[in-house]
Structures are given as C-alpha cells and as structure tokens.
Design an enzyme around this catalytic site. Sequence first.
Site, mmCIF file in Angstrom:
data_model
loop_
_atom_site.group_PDB
_atom_site.id
_atom_site.type_symbol
_atom_site.label_atom_id
_atom_site.label_comp_id
_atom_site.label_asym_id
_atom_site.label_seq_id
_atom_site.Cartn_x
_atom_site.Cartn_y
_atom_site.Cartn_z
ATOM 1 C CD GLU A 72 -2.607 -1.392 2.467
ATOM 2 O OE1 GLU A 72 -2.792 -0.690 3.164
ATOM 3 O OE2 GLU A 72 -3.596 -2.133 2.400
ATOM 4 C CD GLU A 106 -4.729 -7.837 1.727
ATOM 5 O OE1 GLU A 106 -5.501 -7.211 2.355
ATOM 6 O OE2 GLU A 106 -3.367 -7.641 1.698
HETATM 7 C C1 HAH Z 1 -5.480 -4.688 3.952
HETATM 8 N N1 HAH Z 1 -5.739 -3.213 3.862
HETATM 9 C C2 HAH Z 1 -4.110 -5.060 4.619
HETATM 10 O O1 HAH Z 1 -3.188 -5.336 3.432
HETATM 11 C C3 HAH Z 1 -4.131 -6.359 5.542
HETATM 12 O O2 HAH Z 1 -2.995 -6.548 6.145
HETATM 13 C C4 HAH Z 1 -5.350 -6.089 6.563
HETATM 14 O O3 HAH Z 1 -5.357 -7.200 7.542
HETATM 15 C C5 HAH Z 1 -6.385 -5.907 6.110
HETATM 16 C C6 HAH Z 1 -6.645 -5.140 4.858
HETATM 17 C C7 HAH Z 1 -6.978 -2.980 3.334
HETATM 18 C C8 HAH Z 1 -7.057 -1.465 3.533
HETATM 19 C C9 HAH Z 1 -6.613 -0.538 4.482
HETATM 20 O O4 HAH Z 1 -5.505 -1.017 5.235
HETATM 21 C C10 HAH Z 1 -7.112 0.755 4.639
HETATM 22 C C11 HAH Z 1 -7.959 1.305 3.918
HETATM 23 C C12 HAH Z 1 -8.529 0.480 2.864
HETATM 24 C C13 HAH Z 1 -8.214 -0.949 2.795
#
Ligand code: HAH
Length: 330
Positions: free
Chosen positions: A132, A238
């Site tokens: 990200e 995911e």
């Molecule tokens: C994901 N982020 C992460 O990669 C994962 O490690 C976590 O457990 C869940 C989702 C998605 C995300 C975020 O962190 C913030 C805003 C939107 C989406």
Amino acid sequence: MNEERLYKYFEKDFYIGAAVSPRVLKHKSQFVANHFNSITAENQMKFEELQPKRGEFQFDTADKMVQYARDNGLKMRGHTLVWHNQTPDWVFTNEDGSYVTRDVLLARMEAHIKEVVTRYKDDLYCWDVVNEAIDDKEGFLRQSKWLDIIGEDFIEKAFRFAHQYAPNAQLFYNDYNAVIPEKRERIYKLLKSLVDQGAPIHGMGIQGHWNIYWPNEDEIRKSIELYASLGLKIQITELDISMFEGEDKRNPGLVAPTKEMLKLQEEQYERIFKIFKEYRDVITAVTFWGVADDYSWLDYFPVFNRKNWPLIFDEKGEPKESYRKIIAIK
Ligand code: HAH
C-alpha cells in the site's frame, strides 16, 4: 471426512488461499487444510508482531503457523515486510523521540527483512514486500515515515533486501483499490520504474477488497492486463466481497444478509472467478481474506461492529451458493 475440496476445482488454474489467524487454525484446522492449498497469516507476520521492540524478535506465533502449513502440505505467502501500518514507532525514532536518519532507517529495514525472510526462506514461497505505498487520491507515493525519511527509493531498497536474503522467494508489491483507473495508473508507474531499474520484483498483488456492486468486469480485466504487460505475475491476495459500499452506515442491524445481497454476491463471485480463470496464465493464486462468514475483518472495518458476510462459506462453514457458482465455472 468431507471429500469436497474447494482448491481441487482450481488445481489447473492457481492456488486457492485463505488468510488465517491462530484462532481460526484452532477451530478450523481441518476445514482450512481441506478446502485451501495456501495460507497467509492475517496479522502475525507484520512488523509490529515480529519485532515489537528493537532487536527483540517474536517468532513463536508465526513459527506455529508455518509449522501448520508444513504439516498440512500447504503453500504459504508472507505478509508483509514494509508498510505504513502496524509498524511500531521505534522503527522511525531515536530514543529522544526525534526521527532517525535515512541511513539508520535503511539499516533497520535491512535488519528486519534479513531476519524475517532468512528464517522462513524454505517455507514461504512469496512475500508482499511493500504494502500500500501508493496514494489513494492524488500525487504518487503515499505520505509515510518510510517515504519521508528514506525517500522514494525505499521501495526499491526493500525489494533488493528481500531478494538478497531470500533469493528464491517471489516478491510482490501489494495494494488495494488497484483496479480503480487513477490509482491503477499510479501503481503501474511505480511497478514500471521498479522493473526498469532492474529491481527484483516478480508480481503484483491485487488485494481484492471489493463489494457486491463494484468493480465491474472491464476494470478488472484492464488491470490484470496492464500489470501483466510488465511481465509480472498477478495474485489476488485478499479477496472478499463486502455486502456494503465503503462506510455505508445503513446496516439496519441486520443479523443475516438479505436475499438480494446474497444474489448480487453470487453474481459478483461468478463474474470475477470467470475472469480469474480466463487469465490463469498470469494469475498464480487467489487468496480469500478469511475463511468463513463467522469472522471477517470487515465486521469491524471500516464500520465497527457492522456484521458482514463477504466470503463463500457461511457462518456455520457451509458452502454458500457463491461457492457452488464458482466451482461450476468451466
Ligand atoms: C489490508 N488493507 C491489509 O493489507 C491487511 O494486512 C489487513 O489485514 C486488511 C486489509 C486494506 C485497507 C486498509 O488497510 C486501509 C484502507 C482500506 C483498505
């Protein structure tokens, strides 16, 4: 013993994975090994879990998950090395609270990556090296302490360290909203610059936190084709299909999904898996972000305690109609 095994329907296509926690493995150990041929640790390999204090690594929980994968012959993905979230403050600061220099942060990054990827080099076949790093709205890279302190090349450095200490691991960049045209272009620009610099990157992880209304086929196809045009493998890392759009707070205290929600979800799952199968030459794994609807991170995010039902097994672990739809695709 149940003979029905989800991953068998996709054996010629890609791995079918699930994000798991120690709790899920305690209650659903057999179920997970039955239906999936790959796992990802939902939280247990994040920076704050593995190195909560400087130089004090905590591997017990992650080790147990790796042992479970080994015992059951499952592939395992590593998630994640460099991220702006779930990373302790000590990483970026001196004892007096001031920020460390670029050289110090690079040394800390290298030390962490070295320790972690070396330990698991025979067990994890891939890593989400950087998670990200692209901004959602404008600009290019997301504002973060990694970026502020090291500069734009923090991403390239992370890939080089990961490759140095785990030369056989496939290395991924991973992000959400990766199919939205504007963000897709920015991600492409990053990936292209990494490829052009000869950085050891092998794949693009499209997280796949989607919902019953979005995205459409065209956005998904274009994204897969664009990233794959760089010679990268694609993984859906995911996957879940939320019943709600974003922060929609209208969940009227639902205790079960409506028929209409379930129908839209079935159509969405069928639509996306048709595409995944079509692109099986470049897609190497599809991982759900959870196992069954009794627990999902979406029950808490982005709206706390808004029950969601984003997966293909219901709260009792029974296959939903979405399951039947995707296994029927030729
Ligand atoms: C994901 N982020 C992460 O990669 C994962 O490690 C976590 O457990 C869940 C989702 C998605 C995300 C975020 O962190 C913030 C805003 C939107 C989406």
